[in-house]
Design a protein around this motif. Structure first.
Motif, PDB file in Angstrom:
ATOM      1  N   GLN A 210       0.827  -1.212   0.000  1.00  0.00           N
ATOM      2  CA  GLN A 210       0.000   0.000   0.000  1.00  0.00           C
ATOM      3  C   GLN A 210       0.861   1.261   0.000  1.00  0.00           C
ATOM      4  N   SER A 211       2.071   1.170   0.563  1.00  0.00           N
ATOM      5  CA  SER A 211       2.946   2.359   0.627  1.00  0.00           C
ATOM      6  C   SER A 211       3.490   2.759  -0.742  1.00  0.00           C
ATOM      7  N   THR A 212       3.279   1.950  -1.759  1.00  0.00           N
ATOM      8  CA  THR A 212       3.715   2.275  -3.126  1.00  0.00           C
ATOM      9  C   THR A 212       2.555   2.183  -4.113  1.00  0.00           C
ATOM     10  N   ALA A 213       1.324   2.146  -3.587  1.00  0.00           N
ATOM     11  CA  ALA A 213       0.164   1.930  -4.458  1.00  0.00           C
ATOM     12  C   ALA A 213      -0.239   3.184  -5.244  1.00  0.00           C
ATOM     13  N   LEU A 228      -1.050   7.467   4.654  1.00  0.00           N
ATOM     14  CA  LEU A 228       0.195   7.684   5.395  1.00  0.00           C
ATOM     15  C   LEU A 228       0.855   6.343   5.668  1.00  0.00           C
ATOM     16  N   TYR A 229       2.178   6.320   5.640  1.00  0.00           N
ATOM     17  CA  TYR A 229       2.876   5.072   5.971  1.00  0.00           C
ATOM     18  C   TYR A 229       4.062   5.351   6.880  1.00  0.00           C
ATOM     19  N   TRP A 230       4.428   4.332   7.662  1.00  0.00           N
ATOM     20  CA  TRP A 230       5.559   4.390   8.596  1.00  0.00           C
ATOM     21  C   TRP A 230       6.581   3.339   8.163  1.00  0.00           C
ATOM     22  N   GLY A 231       7.828   3.747   8.063  1.00  0.00           N
ATOM     23  CA  GLY A 231       8.847   2.880   7.505  1.00  0.00           C
ATOM     24  C   GLY A 231       9.163   3.318   6.087  1.00  0.00           C
ATOM     25  N   GLY A 232       9.929   2.521   5.368  1.00  0.00           N
ATOM     26  CA  GLY A 232      10.297   2.892   4.009  1.00  0.00           C
ATOM     27  C   GLY A 232       9.198   2.576   3.007  1.00  0.00           C
ATOM     28  N   ALA A 233       9.194   3.298   1.892  1.00  0.00           N
ATOM     29  CA  ALA A 233       8.249   3.000   0.813  1.00  0.00           C
ATOM     30  C   ALA A 233       8.579   1.615   0.252  1.00  0.00           C
ATOM     31  N   GLY A 234       7.617   0.739   0.284  1.00  0.00           N
ATOM     32  CA  GLY A 234       7.839  -0.639  -0.139  1.00  0.00           C
ATOM     33  C   GLY A 234       8.235  -1.563   0.997  1.00  0.00           C
ATOM     34  N   SER A 235       8.556  -0.991   2.159  1.00  0.00           N
ATOM     35  CA  SER A 235       8.891  -1.809   3.335  1.00  0.00           C
ATOM     36  C   SER A 235       8.193  -1.273   4.587  1.00  0.00           C
ATOM     37  N   ALA A 236       7.082  -0.567   4.371  1.00  0.00           N
ATOM     38  CA  ALA A 236       6.352   0.041   5.487  1.00  0.00           C
ATOM     39  C   ALA A 236       5.791  -1.025   6.414  1.00  0.00           C
ATOM     40  N   SER A 269       6.340   8.467   7.971  1.00  0.00           N
ATOM     41  CA  SER A 269       7.548   8.553   7.161  1.00  0.00           C
ATOM     42  C   SER A 269       7.260   9.154   5.797  1.00  0.00           C
ATOM     43  N   GLY A 270       6.061   8.883   5.261  1.00  0.00           N
ATOM     44  CA  GLY A 270       5.720   9.388   3.932  1.00  0.00           C
ATOM     45  C   GLY A 270       4.249   9.211   3.674  1.00  0.00           C
TER      46      GLY A 270
END
Length: 275
Positions: A210-213, A228-236, A269-270
């Motif tokens: 979902q963090s890269t959707a 919103l996501y916590w952690g890296g994009a693709g590894s949230a 995070s992003g």
């Protein structure tokens, strides 16, 4: 001549002394012989009990030996019985002790497992806190101007974005359950996925995807309905929905459930935009 001269006398004639002596000697010899014979016979008769008496010790010894053997066998049987009883008692005691030891071992194993789980949970909480602290130190805090810009955007939420915001706000207070997608409980990605289904958008199931959707957007340019996501994009490891006015709604954890929080509570995070 007398008239009785020719008449025999009715008296027996006297025997001579020599004849009498001879006869007496013969008679004595016969009597002596008979006496000797009688004595011999008596001796023979007397010898029979002696013979029986000599045989009795032999018979008595055999019987004594048999009795002794029987007594020894009885004692041996009693000793064997006592030994078996002692062995049975020892085996029963050993079995009870083994069962007790097994129960204690299981109890200790359960306690050790519980302690290990508690320690693992403590470490996970500490690691999560450390990650949050690290993100907070690495990420710039939203400025007042950014907050003002974001707050003004909430009034412009319309259409699909407004439907997503309304849906997630309606879920506040429900339980957090790992893997749940509603309607009574959610996990973080389950809530986001179900919210966007309300407007016909099929998102991936897990937070990493979902963090890269959608399109990556700056935290200073958030709009209601952004993910919103916590952690890296693709590894949230966590996601939520921005609802405007500097607030987000997310299924936080089992103790908090679905809550509405200020961005400063746990800065993300992003963000990505799919609407």
């Amino acid at each position: 001549m007398s008239h009785t001269a020719h008449i025999r006398s009715h008296r027996k004639p006297r025997r001579s002394a020599s004849k009498i002596a001879m006869r007496a000697g013969v008679a004595g010899g016969v009597l002596s012989t008979l006496a000797v014979a009688g004595a011999s016979a008596s001796s023979a008769n007397a010898a029979e009990p002696v013979t029986q008496t000599l045989e009795l010790p032999t018979l008595t010894a055999d019987i004594s030996a048999q009795v002794a053997q029987s007594a020894e066998a009885t004692q041996l049987a009693a000793a064997n019985y006592e030994l078996r009883a002692e062995r049975d008692a020892a085996a029963a005691k050993a079995a009870q002790q083994a069962e007790k030891n097994l129960a204690e071992a299981k109890k200790k194993a359960a306690e050790a497992k519980k302690k290990a789980q508690e320690e693992e949970a403590r470490k996970a909480a500490a690691e999560q806190a450390a990650q949050r602290a690290s993100r907070s130190s690495e990420r710039p805090t939203l400025s007042a101007s950014v907050s003002a810009d974001v707050s003004t955007s909430s009034s412009s939420a319309t259409g699909s974005a407004a439907a997503v915001v309304d849906f997630v706000k309606a879920q506040v207070g429900k339980a957090y359950v790992s893997g749940a997608t509603g309607p009574s409980a959610y996990d973080c990605s389950g809530l986001v996925q179900t919210a966007f289904k309300q407007v016909g958008i099929d998102l991936p199931r897990v937070s990493q995807d979902q963090s890269t959707a959608g399109t990556q957007v700056s935290l200073s340019n958030l709009q209601p309905g952004d993910i919103l996501y916590w952690g890296g994009a693709g590894s949230a490891y966590h996601v939520a929905v921005y609802v405007g006015d500097g607030m987000f709604v997310g299924a936080q954890n089992p103790s908090s459930g679905v809550v509405e929080r200020d961005l400063s509570y746990d800065p993300p995070s992003g963000a990505v935009r799919v609407l």
